[in-house]
Enzyme design. Sequence first.
Site, PDB file in Angstrom:
ATOM      1  N   ASP A 155      77.009  45.373  16.983  1.00 20.15           N
ATOM      2  CA  ASP A 155      78.341  44.864  16.537  1.00 20.15           C
ATOM      3  C   ASP A 155      78.339  43.739  16.535  1.00 20.15           C
ATOM      4  O   ASP A 155      78.363  43.058  18.004  1.00 20.15           O
ATOM      5  CB  ASP A 155      79.024  45.883  16.457  1.00 20.15           C
ATOM      6  CG  ASP A 155      79.538  46.663  17.983  1.00 20.15           C
ATOM      7  OD1 ASP A 155      80.120  45.971  18.683  1.00 20.15           O
ATOM      8  OD2 ASP A 155      80.098  47.230  17.552  1.00 20.15           O
ATOM      9  N   ASN A 191      87.557  58.470  18.203  1.00 18.46           N
ATOM     10  CA  ASN A 191      87.244  58.177  17.176  1.00 18.46           C
ATOM     11  C   ASN A 191      85.753  58.949  17.099  1.00 18.46           C
ATOM     12  O   ASN A 191      84.645  59.358  16.212  1.00 18.46           O
ATOM     13  CB  ASN A 191      88.121  58.220  15.472  1.00 18.46           C
ATOM     14  CG  ASN A 191      86.937  56.533  15.462  1.00 18.46           C
ATOM     15  OD1 ASN A 191      86.122  56.354  15.986  1.00 18.46           O
ATOM     16  ND2 ASN A 191      87.032  56.376  14.317  1.00 18.46           N
ATOM     17  N   HIS A 195      83.377  56.917  17.665  1.00 24.95           N
ATOM     18  CA  HIS A 195      82.081  56.208  16.739  1.00 24.95           C
ATOM     19  C   HIS A 195      80.853  55.775  18.291  1.00 24.95           C
ATOM     20  O   HIS A 195      81.803  55.344  19.411  1.00 24.95           O
ATOM     21  CB  HIS A 195      83.099  55.852  15.624  1.00 24.95           C
ATOM     22  CG  HIS A 195      84.005  53.773  16.904  1.00 24.95           C
ATOM     23  ND1 HIS A 195      84.599  53.470  16.050  1.00 24.95           N
ATOM     24  CD2 HIS A 195      83.532  53.566  17.893  1.00 24.95           C
ATOM     25  CE1 HIS A 195      85.493  51.860  16.625  1.00 24.95           C
ATOM     26  NE2 HIS A 195      84.323  52.686  18.121  1.00 24.95           N
ATOM     27  N   GLU A 238      81.147  54.245  12.369  1.00 25.06           N
ATOM     28  CA  GLU A 238      82.491  55.104  11.877  1.00 25.06           C
ATOM     29  C   GLU A 238      82.127  56.450  11.550  1.00 25.06           C
ATOM     30  O   GLU A 238      81.253  56.549  10.793  1.00 25.06           O
ATOM     31  CB  GLU A 238      83.320  54.590  11.025  1.00 25.06           C
ATOM     32  CG  GLU A 238      83.891  53.003  11.579  1.00 25.06           C
ATOM     33  CD  GLU A 238      85.088  53.048  12.647  1.00 25.06           C
ATOM     34  OE1 GLU A 238      84.908  54.081  13.711  1.00 25.06           O
ATOM     35  OE2 GLU A 238      85.687  52.261  12.961  1.00 25.06           O
TER      36      GLU A 238
END
Length: 256
Positions: A67, A136, A138, A143
């Site tokens: 990313d 979280n 990810h 996400e």
Amino acid sequence: MRIIVCENYQSLSKKAAQIIGSQMILKPNSVLGLATGSTPIGMYKNLIKMYEEGLIDFSKITTFNLDEYYNLPAENNQSYHYFMYDNLFNHININKENVHIPNGMAQDIDNECLHYDKMIDNSSGIDIQVLGIGNNAHIGFNEPTINFNKGTHVVTLDESTRKANARFFSSLEEVPTKAITMGTGSIFKSKKILLLASGKNKAEAIYNTVHGKVTPEVPSSILQFHQDVILILDKEAASLLSKDDYEVVQEVSKVK
Ligand code: PGA
């Protein structure tokens, strides 16, 4: 899913580098999927050391990063381009033409996403993909959401992700709101996946990765369906797992 628990971050980093190094020795033209964030930094340090000691050679290696922030120039010291050159590529003999990182500055971002997936497909496919994991759950910048994203795409970052990453910027406002990331589908196509997690703040995400329901609300849960996943954890990240879930790495003492 194979789960290896190490005594601490140092041994986790060494173990991860040994696995990547073994892959490179067995297949010198391997395609490596690489990750940014704090967690893999120790692994990169160990890989640089192995390179300096002549144990591994990057000259035929190809890399694809997961990313990059959207609209943050590569020269910015918080871009993932900058991170990768600073933490790895500047210190090894990789051919820079074989390095791929999504271009978050592309004029036509949709085309950039398609082009990135095409380049991965045109390589022989990712032999081993390194992942960190967000608090979280990810993976890459996928996400929690309502469906698993297949290919490389633009995402709006969760506030929790922006807050977690604000430690690298001078203020929260400076953290980009969007990013370009390989999709869970692109990640899933990798032949082998190596997920690294360190620290207590990752324990819940790790528990859900291993034992939770498979749902795009827990992006890493998709890994339960992959045939070759290794989780390398330190004790804190593994603290919500039961001892039956994992193998413990014993430090090998030197034999005289
Ligand atoms: P970290 O980030 O390694 O800095 O904890 C991991 C991630 O957000 O994927």
